[in-house]
Design an enzyme around this catalytic site. Structure first.
Site, PDB file in Angstrom:
ATOM      1  CG  HIS A   1      -5.488   1.710   5.326  1.00 50.08           C
ATOM      2  ND1 HIS A   1      -5.037   2.509   6.292  1.00 50.08           N
ATOM      3  CD2 HIS A   1      -4.467   0.765   5.060  1.00 50.08           C
ATOM      4  CE1 HIS A   1      -3.808   2.373   6.557  1.00 50.08           C
ATOM      5  NE2 HIS A   1      -3.381   1.318   5.802  1.00 50.08           N
TER       6      HIS A   1
ATOM      7  CD  GLU B   1      -3.297  -2.919   7.461  1.00 48.80           C
ATOM      8  OE1 GLU B   1      -2.061  -2.946   6.963  1.00 48.80           O
ATOM      9  OE2 GLU B   1      -4.118  -2.215   7.287  1.00 48.80           O
TER      10      GLU B   1
ATOM     11  CD  GLU C   1      -2.647   5.331   6.851  1.00 54.10           C
ATOM     12  OE1 GLU C   1      -2.805   5.705   5.786  1.00 54.10           O
ATOM     13  OE2 GLU C   1      -1.639   4.771   7.524  1.00 54.10           O
TER      14      GLU C   1
ATOM     15  CE  LYS D   1       0.325   3.320   4.594  1.00 56.04           C
ATOM     16  NZ  LYS D   1       0.413   3.405   6.172  1.00 56.04           N
TER      17      LYS D   1
ATOM     18  CG  ASN E   1      -1.637   0.936   1.427  1.00 55.90           C
ATOM     19  OD1 ASN E   1      -1.962   1.951   0.468  1.00 55.90           O
ATOM     20  ND2 ASN E   1      -2.168   1.567   2.807  1.00 55.90           N
TER      21      ASN E   1
ATOM     22  N   GLY F   1       2.629   2.049  10.678  1.00 57.90           N
ATOM     23  CA  GLY F   1       3.492   3.197  10.294  1.00 57.90           C
ATOM     24  C   GLY F   1       4.111   3.722  11.639  1.00 57.90           C
TER      25      GLY F   1
ATOM     26  CB  SER G   1       5.681  -1.848  11.688  1.00 55.85           C
ATOM     27  OG  SER G   1       5.151  -0.604  12.027  1.00 55.85           O
TER      28      SER G   1
END
Ligand code: PEP
Length: 254
Positions: free
Chosen positions: A96, A168, A98, A11, A9, A174, A214
């Site tokens: 996701h 996730e 985010e 982003k 991904n 991240g 990560s």
């Protein structure tokens, strides 16, 4: 036996030229892995068509990072799932963290996005995961169960071919903090068990469940060794083609 699945991904990273360069390098190695594994990249919208041309015929999958729940309309700044499919995508990431946390996407909205994606012929990587607070309060499984039940309420057994779940944990995305292989396996096994309870053993056995948070070349192998971890959704470490290639080459023990 489930096929290993590795997804990158990107982003909001990479210009069109950078995305094309990465894809060309990836394709040079493609024959070594696409027979036995599913490989996917999710560039930003602007690079989708260009990347689609580069990877055509290699078996590498292309995903949009998000799509809208409506087929078209007055939604400034949005992209529909049929537009993503037309640009060459066969997958879309829905839910996701985010999107959930920075853009307030709710389970109800995500359920509509999943349905719209399926209607347009896209397969869905449906992302779920708990925050650190939720984990510390012992709510991890209650959270992922609710996300699955509500976000995937349109799921019927036949949809198993067009669904991948990515677990996730929000605290691992991240941040450089990876879940231990045992923490990942515990939740993956619970997700598979839930799928069995809701949709039967066949749907549970063939469900692909990715771990994300990560993942890097140096922790990939130990995570992938776990029985219920079928692959990875990788953010930061997927941006560098050499690092992505190293992660694609992992061997899953039989
Ligand atoms: C992600 O974006 O889905 C992700 C897991 O990011 P990172 O690998 O950078 O934690």
């Amino acid at each position: 036996m489930r096929r290993p699945f590795i997804a990158g991904n990107w982003k909001m990273h990479k210009t069109i030229a950078e995305a094309v360069d990465f894809s060309q390098k990836l394709c040079k190695q493609a024959q070594q892995f696409t027979g036995g594994k599913d490989i996917l990249i999710a560039p930003p919208f602007t690079a989708l068509s260009s990347v689609a041309k580069v990877i055509e015929g290699t078996g590498i999958h292309l995903a949009a990072q998000n799509t809208h729940e409506s087929p078209q309309g007055a939604f400034t700044g949005e992209v529909s799932s049929s537009m993503a499919a037309e640009a060459g995508c066969d997958y879309v990431l829905i839910g996701h963290s985010e999107r959930r946390h920075l853009y307030g996407e709710t389970d109800d909205l995500l359920a509509r996005k999943v349905e719209a994606a399926w209607k347009s012929g896209l397969k869905v990587i449906f992302c779920i995961g708990e925050t650190l607070d939720e984990r510390e309060q012992g709510k991890t499984f209650a959270v992922v169960e609710k996300q699955i039940k509500e976000g995937l309420k349109a799921f019927k057994e036949d949809d198993i071919e067009r669904l991948v779940i990515a677990y996730e944990p929000v605290w691992a995305i991240g941040t450089g903090k990876t879940a231990t292989p045992e923490q990942a396996e515990e939740v993956h096994a619970l997700i598979r068990g839930l799928q069995k309870k809701l949709h039967g053993a066949a749907a549970a056995d063939s469900l692909i469940i990715l771990y994300g948070g990560s993942v890097k070349p140096d922790n990939m192998t130990e995570l992938m060794a776990k029985e219920n971890v079928d692959g990875a959704l990788i953010g930061g470490a997927s941006l560098d083609v050499e690092s992505f290639l190293q992660m694609i080459m992992f061997d899953k023990p039989e």
